[in-house]
Design a protein around this motif. Structure first.
Motif, PDB file in Angstrom:
ATOM      1  N   GLY A  61       0.834  -1.163  -0.029  1.00 25.14           N
ATOM      2  CA  GLY A  61       0.016   0.144   0.163  1.00 25.14           C
ATOM      3  C   GLY A  61       1.175   1.152   0.066  1.00 25.14           C
ATOM      4  N   LEU A 118      -4.904  -5.251  -3.715  1.00 18.52           N
ATOM      5  CA  LEU A 118      -5.456  -4.739  -2.318  1.00 18.52           C
ATOM      6  C   LEU A 118      -6.676  -4.491  -2.368  1.00 18.52           C
ATOM      7  CD1 LEU A 118      -2.295  -2.228  -1.840  1.00 18.52           C
ATOM      8  CD2 LEU A 118      -2.701  -4.545  -0.246  1.00 18.52           C
ATOM      9  N   PHE A 122      -9.700   0.073  -1.079  1.00 17.46           N
ATOM     10  CA  PHE A 122      -8.205   0.996  -1.338  1.00 17.46           C
ATOM     11  C   PHE A 122      -8.192   1.040  -2.794  1.00 17.46           C
ATOM     12  CE2 PHE A 122      -3.874   0.577  -2.599  1.00 17.46           C
ATOM     13  CZ  PHE A 122      -3.254   1.677  -1.855  1.00 17.46           C
ATOM     14  N   ASN A 126      -7.512   5.053  -4.546  1.00 25.21           N
ATOM     15  CA  ASN A 126      -6.339   5.181  -5.160  1.00 25.21           C
ATOM     16  C   ASN A 126      -6.689   5.458  -6.670  1.00 25.21           C
ATOM     17  OD1 ASN A 126      -3.254   4.689  -5.236  1.00 25.21           O
ATOM     18  ND2 ASN A 126      -3.657   3.272  -6.660  1.00 25.21           N
ATOM     19  N   ILE A 169      -6.431  -0.555   3.513  1.00 23.87           N
ATOM     20  CA  ILE A 169      -5.673  -1.651   3.038  1.00 23.87           C
ATOM     21  C   ILE A 169      -5.879  -2.838   4.196  1.00 23.87           C
ATOM     22  CG2 ILE A 169      -4.034  -0.469   1.893  1.00 23.87           C
ATOM     23  CD1 ILE A 169      -2.163  -0.457   4.335  1.00 23.87           C
TER      24      ILE A 169
END
Length: 300
Positions: A61, A118, A122, A126, A169
């Protein structure tokens, strides 16, 4: 600039080790910001898992969100800005190298893809940040040149999404405390963001960018920063109350911000660009105090 490395011994050492060309690419990732991003990212992870966090997903992460995403974001920003003076986390920047745009684009693409290794929350946070990075720096949209939009995208990306990404994460669902705290950080970035622009007004004006500080003026931007800091701490208080804990330690965080903002508001007309830049770094120190305060207050 190669000559500029002489004033920075650590930079000069790595430049001799890596060569000026490679060093220019590395510097435009602005690794001096990585400890700040790492702390803010890991705040979410620690509040979700405590000391039970798992090393492998945490390291992956970090690579995806801090090194690739944050590094790529700052590098693509440099590729289009072509700054000549000091920029955030990088003094005396070297001239952006020829392939910096392609390099930064590859980092952002890798971040977006590797994020899906992940947990899905997340990965989506992201990916949203990757898209915002492009919208922020790349013409013709280039939100950093549009007053108000530049603030909004930073408040969401750095303030709101960074601790949420760190939490995500772990695979644990978001709770009320982390959501309220993260919204608090969105407002807190509205405090920090004008600080990052004040000393760059001349550079931004030369490029034709109409940033928040240019549109509002320094005094009103600092007043906005003060109001945003107060709102942020109200939201932090709501997060702490969601866990039924004492509020008074938040006073340390608020005092740190007031110690930065009130002298700045009182004396900004007489401050040089260098002093404004120093004020930004004091703001980063206050941010660290806030991270530590909430880490103690919201520890699982």
């Amino acid at each position: 600039m190669t000559a500029g490395a002489g004033g920075f011994p650590i930079r000069a050492f790595f430049q001799r080790l890596l060569g000026p060309r490679t060093m220019a690419y590395l510097l435009h990732l602005r690794p001096l910001e990585w400890p700040i991003m790492t702390a803010h990212f890991l705040l979410g992870t620690l509040l979700a898992a405590g000391w039970a966090l798992k090393a492998a997903p945490t390291l992956l992460g970090w690579l995806v969100f801090v090194a690739l995403l944050n590094g790529g974001t700052l590098a693509i920003n440099s590729a289009f800005d072509q700054d000549e003076g000091d920029i955030g986390y990088l003094k005396a920047p070297p001239k952006p190298p020829e392939h910096l745009l392609a390099f930064s684009s590859a980092l952002l693409a890798a971040s977006g893809l590797l994020g899906f290794l992940l947990p899905r929350p997340f990965a989506l946070i992201n990916l949203g940040c990757v898209v915002m990075s492009v919208l922020y720096s790349v013409p013709p949209i280039r939100m950093k040149a549009r007053a108000g939009w530049d603030l909004l995208i930073n408040c969401i990306g750095f303030g709101l999404f960074t601790p949420l990404a760190g939490w995500a994460i772990t695979g644990r669902p978001f709770d009320a405390a982390i959501l309220r705290a993260s919204w608090g950080f969105a407002f807190l970035f509205a405090t920090l963001y004008p600080m990052t622009q004040i000393y760059q007004v001349a550079e931004d004006t030369r490029r034709g960018d109409r940033t928040l500080v240019i549109r509002m003026g320094v005094g009103r931007s600092l007043a906005l920063a003060l109001v945003a800091a107060l709102v942020a701490h109200l939201l932090f208080g709501a997060a702490v109350m969601a866990l039924g804990r004492h509020l008074w330690p938040l006073g340390i965080s608020l005092a740190a911000w007031l110690a930065v903002l009130l002298p700045w508001l009182a004396g900004w007309r007489a401050w040089s660009d260098h002093r404004h830049e120093t004020g930004m770094y004091w703001g980063l120190g206050a941010w660290a105090v806030t991270d530590l305060s909430l880490l103690v207050l919201l520890w699982p």
